[in-house]
Design an enzyme around this catalytic site. Structure first.
Site, PDB file in Angstrom:
ATOM      1  N   CYS A  61       0.864  -1.182   0.000  1.00 22.82           N
ATOM      2  CA  CYS A  61       0.000   0.000   0.000  1.00 22.82           C
ATOM      3  C   CYS A  61       0.902   1.236   0.000  1.00 22.82           C
ATOM      4  O   CYS A  61       2.119   1.121  -0.146  1.00 22.82           O
ATOM      5  CB  CYS A  61      -0.995   0.001   1.162  1.00 22.82           C
ATOM      6  SG  CYS A  61      -0.284   0.238   2.797  1.00 22.82           S
ATOM      7  N   ARG A  65      -3.175  -0.619   5.552  1.00 21.95           N
ATOM      8  CA  ARG A  65      -3.811  -1.705   4.807  1.00 21.95           C
ATOM      9  C   ARG A  65      -2.905  -2.885   4.508  1.00 21.95           C
ATOM     10  O   ARG A  65      -3.299  -4.037   4.720  1.00 21.95           O
ATOM     11  CB  ARG A  65      -4.397  -1.170   3.496  1.00 21.95           C
ATOM     12  CG  ARG A  65      -5.469  -0.134   3.700  1.00 21.95           C
ATOM     13  CD  ARG A  65      -5.850   0.540   2.410  1.00 21.95           C
ATOM     14  NE  ARG A  65      -4.727   1.327   1.894  1.00 21.95           N
ATOM     15  CZ  ARG A  65      -4.677   1.859   0.699  1.00 21.95           C
ATOM     16  NH1 ARG A  65      -5.676   1.691  -0.149  1.00 21.95           N
ATOM     17  NH2 ARG A  65      -3.632   2.579   0.317  1.00 21.95           N
ATOM     18  N   ASP A  77      -8.392   3.741   1.879  1.00 19.48           N
ATOM     19  CA  ASP A  77      -7.262   3.986   2.769  1.00 19.48           C
ATOM     20  C   ASP A  77      -7.743   4.612   4.080  1.00 19.48           C
ATOM     21  O   ASP A  77      -8.171   5.762   4.106  1.00 19.48           O
ATOM     22  CB  ASP A  77      -6.271   4.918   2.077  1.00 19.48           C
ATOM     23  CG  ASP A  77      -4.941   5.013   2.800  1.00 19.48           C
ATOM     24  OD1 ASP A  77      -4.874   4.628   3.987  1.00 19.48           O
ATOM     25  OD2 ASP A  77      -3.980   5.471   2.175  1.00 19.48           O
TER      26      ASP A  77
END
Length: 152
Positions: free
Chosen positions: A8, A14, A124
């Site tokens: 990410c 994440r 996100d």
């Protein structure tokens, strides 16, 4: 051994969540020694930083540990040869991964929710602050990815 790298933007939310969720899943099935699972960032912004407190909370709420020593690191070109699957969380990650890795000649790069039959990004939580939504997406993506790998 199946080698999986989650990616990410910063490697504190994440991708780290996915790393430890999948590690927990394979350990629960007695298959931990059949997998190498890690995570990395496309940016340098968080390098060396620990897992985001929101991700830590979600992992703890689901009795998943092992993340305490994790520190963010950046994706390198060598990672392409070192992993079988390189899994991004969103379209921006995929673009950056392709640029950083010099393309994807072996078809290793995928977006996590592809495994769940979706083109959606994992939102996100750095921006949304919705770690519950990120958890649901990561969990679904990891479950479907593992099922797909077990069926091969």
């Amino acid at each position: 051994m199946i080698k999986i790298l989650f990616v990410c933007h910063g490697n504190i939310c994440r991708s780290t969540m996915a790393e430890f969720v999948l590690k927990d899943m394979v350990a629960a099935r007695g298959m931990a020694d059949e997998f190498s699972i890690a995570s990395a960032a496309t940016s340098t912004e968080e390098i060396g930083n620990p897992v985001h407190p929101g991700t830590q909370r979600m992992l703890r709420e689901h009795s998943i540990g092992g993340f305490q020593a994790k520190r963010a690191r950046q994706l390198t070109r060598a990672d392409y040869d070192g992993y079988d699957l390189i899994i991004g969380m969103d379209e921006a990650n995929i673009r950056n991964m392709n640029r950083m890795l010099g393309g994807d000649p072996d078809g290793k790069i995928h977006k996590l929710l592809e495994f769940a039959g979706s083109v959606r990004d994992v939102a996100d939580p750095w921006y949304t602050r919705d770690f519950d939504a990120a958890w649901r997406d990561v969990l679904e993506g990891c479950q479907k990815m593992l099922a797909s790998l077990m069926n091969q």
